[in-house]
Design a protein around this motif. Structure first.
Motif, mmCIF file in Angstrom:
data_model
loop_
_atom_site.group_PDB
_atom_site.id
_atom_site.type_symbol
_atom_site.label_atom_id
_atom_site.label_comp_id
_atom_site.label_asym_id
_atom_site.label_seq_id
_atom_site.Cartn_x
_atom_site.Cartn_y
_atom_site.Cartn_z
ATOM 1 N N GLU A 42 7.036 -73.143 43.634
ATOM 2 C CA GLU A 42 8.735 -72.905 43.111
ATOM 3 C C GLU A 42 9.249 -71.805 43.120
ATOM 4 O O GLU A 42 7.973 -70.541 43.349
ATOM 5 N N GLY A 43 10.422 -71.404 42.847
ATOM 6 C CA GLY A 43 10.985 -70.114 42.793
ATOM 7 C C GLY A 43 12.661 -70.073 42.295
ATOM 8 O O GLY A 43 12.905 -71.330 41.823
ATOM 9 N N LYS A 44 13.377 -68.780 43.106
ATOM 10 C CA LYS A 44 14.498 -69.522 42.552
ATOM 11 C C LYS A 44 15.402 -69.211 43.483
ATOM 12 O O LYS A 44 14.778 -68.378 44.353
ATOM 13 N N MET A 45 16.773 -69.184 43.845
ATOM 14 C CA MET A 45 17.306 -68.471 44.532
ATOM 15 C C MET A 45 19.272 -68.427 44.511
ATOM 16 O O MET A 45 19.343 -69.497 42.698
ATOM 17 N N LEU A 46 20.046 -68.333 44.558
ATOM 18 C CA LEU A 46 21.381 -68.347 44.119
ATOM 19 C C LEU A 46 22.318 -69.679 44.379
ATOM 20 O O LEU A 46 22.104 -70.723 45.862
ATOM 21 N N ARG A 47 22.688 -69.936 43.703
ATOM 22 C CA ARG A 47 23.430 -71.594 43.293
ATOM 23 C C ARG A 47 24.811 -71.261 44.580
ATOM 24 O O ARG A 47 25.782 -69.915 45.212
ATOM 25 N N THR A 48 25.148 -72.363 45.178
ATOM 26 C CA THR A 48 25.994 -72.158 46.515
ATOM 27 C C THR A 48 27.708 -72.354 45.782
ATOM 28 O O THR A 48 27.672 -72.901 44.035
ATOM 29 N N ILE A 49 28.480 -71.415 46.597
ATOM 30 C CA ILE A 49 30.081 -71.355 46.099
ATOM 31 C C ILE A 49 30.443 -72.579 46.595
ATOM 32 O O ILE A 49 30.760 -72.794 47.780
ATOM 33 N N GLY A 50 31.479 -73.376 45.768
ATOM 34 C CA GLY A 50 32.713 -74.615 46.838
ATOM 35 C C GLY A 50 32.038 -75.585 47.333
ATOM 36 O O GLY A 50 30.790 -76.162 46.523
ATOM 37 N N ASN A 51 32.259 -75.723 48.355
ATOM 38 C CA ASN A 51 31.233 -77.117 49.189
ATOM 39 C C ASN A 51 30.551 -75.888 50.000
ATOM 40 O O ASN A 51 30.313 -77.018 51.487
ATOM 41 N N THR A 78 22.301 -78.189 52.683
ATOM 42 C CA THR A 78 22.431 -78.921 50.798
ATOM 43 C C THR A 78 23.134 -78.115 50.139
ATOM 44 O O THR A 78 23.388 -76.761 50.298
ATOM 45 N N GLU A 79 24.543 -78.699 49.158
ATOM 46 C CA GLU A 79 25.063 -78.180 48.276
ATOM 47 C C GLU A 79 23.829 -77.366 47.226
ATOM 48 O O GLU A 79 22.779 -78.176 47.461
ATOM 49 N N VAL A 80 23.893 -76.060 46.688
ATOM 50 C CA VAL A 80 22.987 -75.775 46.099
ATOM 51 C C VAL A 80 23.834 -75.660 44.369
ATOM 52 O O VAL A 80 24.143 -75.050 44.009
ATOM 53 N N PRO A 81 23.162 -76.802 43.236
ATOM 54 C CA PRO A 81 23.988 -76.423 42.483
ATOM 55 C C PRO A 81 23.850 -75.526 40.726
ATOM 56 O O PRO A 81 22.800 -75.401 41.170
ATOM 57 N N GLY A 82 24.062 -75.529 39.888
ATOM 58 C CA GLY A 82 24.092 -74.853 38.786
ATOM 59 C C GLY A 82 22.898 -74.544 38.309
ATOM 60 O O GLY A 82 21.702 -74.397 37.363
ATOM 61 N N THR A 83 22.372 -76.780 38.348
ATOM 62 C CA THR A 83 20.545 -76.806 38.204
ATOM 63 C C THR A 83 19.399 -76.865 38.623
ATOM 64 O O THR A 83 18.908 -76.804 38.402
ATOM 65 N N GLY A 84 20.257 -76.302 39.659
ATOM 66 C CA GLY A 84 18.811 -76.431 41.005
ATOM 67 C C GLY A 84 19.315 -76.975 42.036
ATOM 68 O O GLY A 84 19.627 -78.482 41.858
ATOM 69 N N VAL A 85 18.399 -77.456 42.694
ATOM 70 C CA VAL A 85 17.670 -78.844 43.579
ATOM 71 C C VAL A 85 16.003 -78.792 43.915
ATOM 72 O O VAL A 85 15.352 -77.875 43.984
ATOM 73 N N ASN A 86 15.918 -79.999 44.726
ATOM 74 C CA ASN A 86 14.792 -79.874 44.841
ATOM 75 C C ASN A 86 15.139 -81.053 46.537
ATOM 76 O O ASN A 86 15.725 -81.381 46.998
ATOM 77 N N LEU A 87 13.915 -80.265 47.545
ATOM 78 C CA LEU A 87 14.284 -80.536 48.953
ATOM 79 C C LEU A 87 13.272 -81.293 49.402
ATOM 80 O O LEU A 87 12.024 -80.858 48.465
#
Length: 371
Positions: free
Chosen positions: A108-117, A187-196
């Motif tokens: 587990e951790g954190k990352m920046l959400r992506t912007i646009g597409n 993948t896009e990374v939305p503000g809710t986070g992501v599972n990959l």
């Protein structure tokens, strides 16, 4: 016929979590501090072998061959142009989860959400400090080494991730875990986070020797094994592309510059049935006759000492050499041609039976051994 069934290397279900060391501009665009949660479930099949034709035993992948430590795991964020953006921080690696049939860990951790597409992929690297990559011996040194390369093509970084292997001291998993690499899809990374998800691949192959399908022969003992012409270094990351038709496994070796041949000696042995999960080798392009990979087997039989057999990495006893490829296991079965004191050895490579559990096979080839 050569068969590249494969050695599970962690079919890794990776739901990743990262934090960013990105620029202030990136953070501002993302809003707030820009960080979102990411969860990576690392699911390693506890054992990834396949049943031998008989007696039905498995060539297991051990927990040690899947070992990772929290201080030696790194996650890199890479953009659509393969540029390394930043390294994920605040990673927390959970303990193995009990109660299932898989070796499962959560990261587990954190990352920046992506912007646009915009899309990114997440690259996982493990067990670098144990192998003194770039002369680094701590996780902090590895992280600093990676941070210095922000903005570089990820392939340029991969080319620097080379481990050395001095065969005068055979590889011990107690002292150095196996280097591993894996990558998610873009993948896009939305503000809710992501599972990959991603697959992790070990940067070595392993070699095992059975005697009479692990039943042994009365009076037969292996006393020494020498690996001839093994490479003295290997790439942590393959520059080849895994082959989907081979259960998404590599089918050819990726060799770093400047490799040389060496011997690796396993001495003072008393092997009567099997010698497994001990011999680990860098990948090998097994083409040059003067540097062909082989195993010299010293043994006693019916009190007669000084017997020597040679196992070559060839198919069906022909001149068709086969390469040593990461994430594969090469399992040889020794047979005696007669029951006499001076009996010759022959060997075969075990054929594995596919089973449908989503894992990968160990691969092999076969040939003959002569004194």
């Amino acid at each position: 016929m050569k068969r590249w069934l494969s050695y599970i290397v962690m079919a890794v279900l990776c739901g990743l979590c990262l934090l960013s060391c990105a620029t202030d501009e990136q953070v501002e665009k993302a809003g707030g501090d820009g960080n979102v949660p990411v969860r990576l479930m690392l699911a390693f099949s506890n054992f990834g072998g396949r049943a031998a034709s008989e007696p039905g035993d498995l060539d297991y992948t051990t927990v040690e061959q899947s070992a990772m430590s929290a201080e030696d795991v790194y996650v890199l964020v890479v953009d659509e142009e393969d540029k390394y953006l930043y390294q994920v921080e605040d990673l927390e690696l959970g303990a193995p989860i009990d109660g299932d049939n898989y070796y499962t860990r959560q990261l587990e951790g954190k990352m920046l959400r992506t912007i646009g597409n915009a899309k990114v992929k997440l690259v996982v690297l493990a067990n670098l400090k144990d192998n003194k990559i770039a002369s680094c011996t701590t996780g902090d040194e590895i992280r600093a080494f990676l941070d210095e390369r922000k903005g570089s093509k990820i392939s340029e970084i991969y080319n620097e991730l080379v481990y050395n292997y001095d065969g005068s001291t055979p590889w011990s998993l107690v002292e150095r875990a196996i280097p591993m690499w894996g990558s998610s899809a873009l993948t896009e990374v939305p503000g809710t986070g992501v599972n990959l998800t991603c697959n992790l691949y070990r940067a070595v192959a392993k070699v095992g020797i059975w005697v009479n399908m692990q039943d042994g022969y009365e009076g037969f003992t292996i006393t020494k094994i020498v690996v001839n012409n093994a490479n003295d270094k290997g790439a942590c990351v393959s520059m080849k592309t895994p082959d989907p038709s081979e259960n998404v496994q590599y089918t050819s070796p990726s060799i770093p510059d400047g490799v040389g041949p060496q011997s690796i000696i396993y001495d003072d042995l008393s092997v009567t049935a099997a010698y497994e999960n001990v011999i680990y080798l860098p990948e090998k392009l097994n083409t040059a006759d003067e540097h062909e990979l082989s195993l010299t087997v010293h043994y006693t039989y019916n009190d007669k000492t000084g017997n020597v057999g040679l196992i070559k990495f060839r198919t069906d006893g022909t001149e068709d050499k086969f390469d040593v490829v990461r994430n594969h296991s090469y399992l040889f079965n020794i047979k005696l041609s007669t029951s006499e004191v001076d009996a010759e050895l022959s060997y075969q490579v075990i054929s594995w039976t596919d089973i449908d559990n989503g894992d990968l096979n160990f691969g092999n080839g076969n040939g003959n051994v002569r004194k």
